[in-house]
Design a protein around this motif. Structure first.
Motif, PDB file in Angstrom:
ATOM      1  N   THR A 265     -92.881  16.759  85.932  1.00 11.34           N
ATOM      2  CA  THR A 265     -92.152  16.568  84.673  1.00 11.34           C
ATOM      3  C   THR A 265     -91.307  17.796  84.367  1.00 11.34           C
ATOM      4  OG1 THR A 265     -93.882  15.103  83.863  1.00 11.34           O
ATOM      5  CG2 THR A 265     -92.389  16.036  82.228  1.00 11.34           C
ATOM      6  N   ALA A 266     -91.893  18.981  84.490  1.00  9.22           N
ATOM      7  CA  ALA A 266     -91.149  20.221  84.238  1.00  9.22           C
ATOM      8  C   ALA A 266     -89.981  20.354  85.213  1.00  9.22           C
ATOM      9  CB  ALA A 266     -92.086  21.428  84.347  1.00  9.22           C
ATOM     10  N   TYR A 267     -90.235  20.057  86.461  1.00 13.18           N
ATOM     11  CA  TYR A 267     -89.197  20.142  87.493  1.00 13.18           C
ATOM     12  C   TYR A 267     -88.031  19.209  87.154  1.00 13.18           C
ATOM     13  CZ  TYR A 267     -87.212  20.288  92.207  1.00 13.18           C
ATOM     14  OH  TYR A 267     -86.385  20.447  93.284  1.00 13.18           O
ATOM     15  N   GLY A 268     -88.339  18.029  86.654  1.00 14.34           N
ATOM     16  CA  GLY A 268     -87.304  17.065  86.287  1.00 14.34           C
ATOM     17  C   GLY A 268     -86.483  17.487  85.084  1.00 14.34           C
ATOM     18  N   LEU A 269     -87.019  18.377  84.252  1.00 14.47           N
ATOM     19  CA  LEU A 269     -86.273  18.827  83.081  1.00 14.47           C
ATOM     20  C   LEU A 269     -85.029  19.619  83.463  1.00 14.47           C
ATOM     21  CD1 LEU A 269     -89.144  19.891  80.669  1.00 14.47           C
ATOM     22  CD2 LEU A 269     -87.689  17.859  80.521  1.00 14.47           C
TER      23      LEU A 269
END
Length: 121
Positions: free
Chosen positions: A54-58
Motif C-alpha cells: 500500500t505504501a509503495y503504491g502511494l
C-alpha cells in the motif's frame, strides 16, 4: 534473515539502507508508524507485506495529490475553508461528498501543471 513482516526494532536498519535516509524528515520512526496503519490492518508493531505494498503504491499518487493540495492552498486560505468546499457545503450538497461526487465534481476538473501527470481516481 527471512522475508516477512518487519518489526519496529529492525525498521531503522532497513530504512538506513536507503541512500537518502539521513536527509529526509520525518524519518524512519514516522515512516514506520505510517506504514503500520496501512493495508486495512490495525497497527501491530510490524510492517506487513500488504502495508508495504500500500505504501509503495502511494508513490504513484503522491505528485498528483501534492499538486491538487497546492491548488487548494492557493484557492482557500485555511484548511477549514478547503474542507467546507470539499465537504460539499460550498456547493450546496445536502450530504458529505462521497467518492463518486469527489471524482466527478472535483478530481475530474483538476488539471495538473505542465509536465505533471494526474493519477486515475
Amino acid at each position: 534473515l527471512t522475508a516477512g513482516p518487519v518489526p519496529y526494532y529492525m525498521f531503522g536498519e532497513v530504512w538506513a539502507q536507503w541512500p537518502l535516509a539521513n536527509f529526509v524528515h520525518p524519518g524512519w520512526r514516522e515512516a514506520f508508524r505510517f506504514m503500520d496503519t496501512l493495508g486495512g490492518t490495525p497497527p501491530d508493531g510490524y510492517v506487513e507485506p500488504i502495508e508495504f505494498r500500500t505504501a509503495y503504491g502511494l508513490a504513484s499518487t503522491y505528485l498528483s495529490m501534492f499538486g491538487w493540495c497546492e491548488m487548494l492552498r492557493k484557492q482557500y486560505g485555511t484548511s477549514q475553508e478547503a474542507w467546507k468546499a470539499l465537504s460539499g457545503a460550498e456547493f450546496g450538497f445536502q450530504s458529505p461528498v462521497d467518492f463518486e461526487k469527489w471524482k466527478t465534481s472535483f478530481w475530474n476538473t483538476y488539471s495538473p501543471e505542465a509536465g505533471m501527470s494526474k493519477a486515475e481516481a
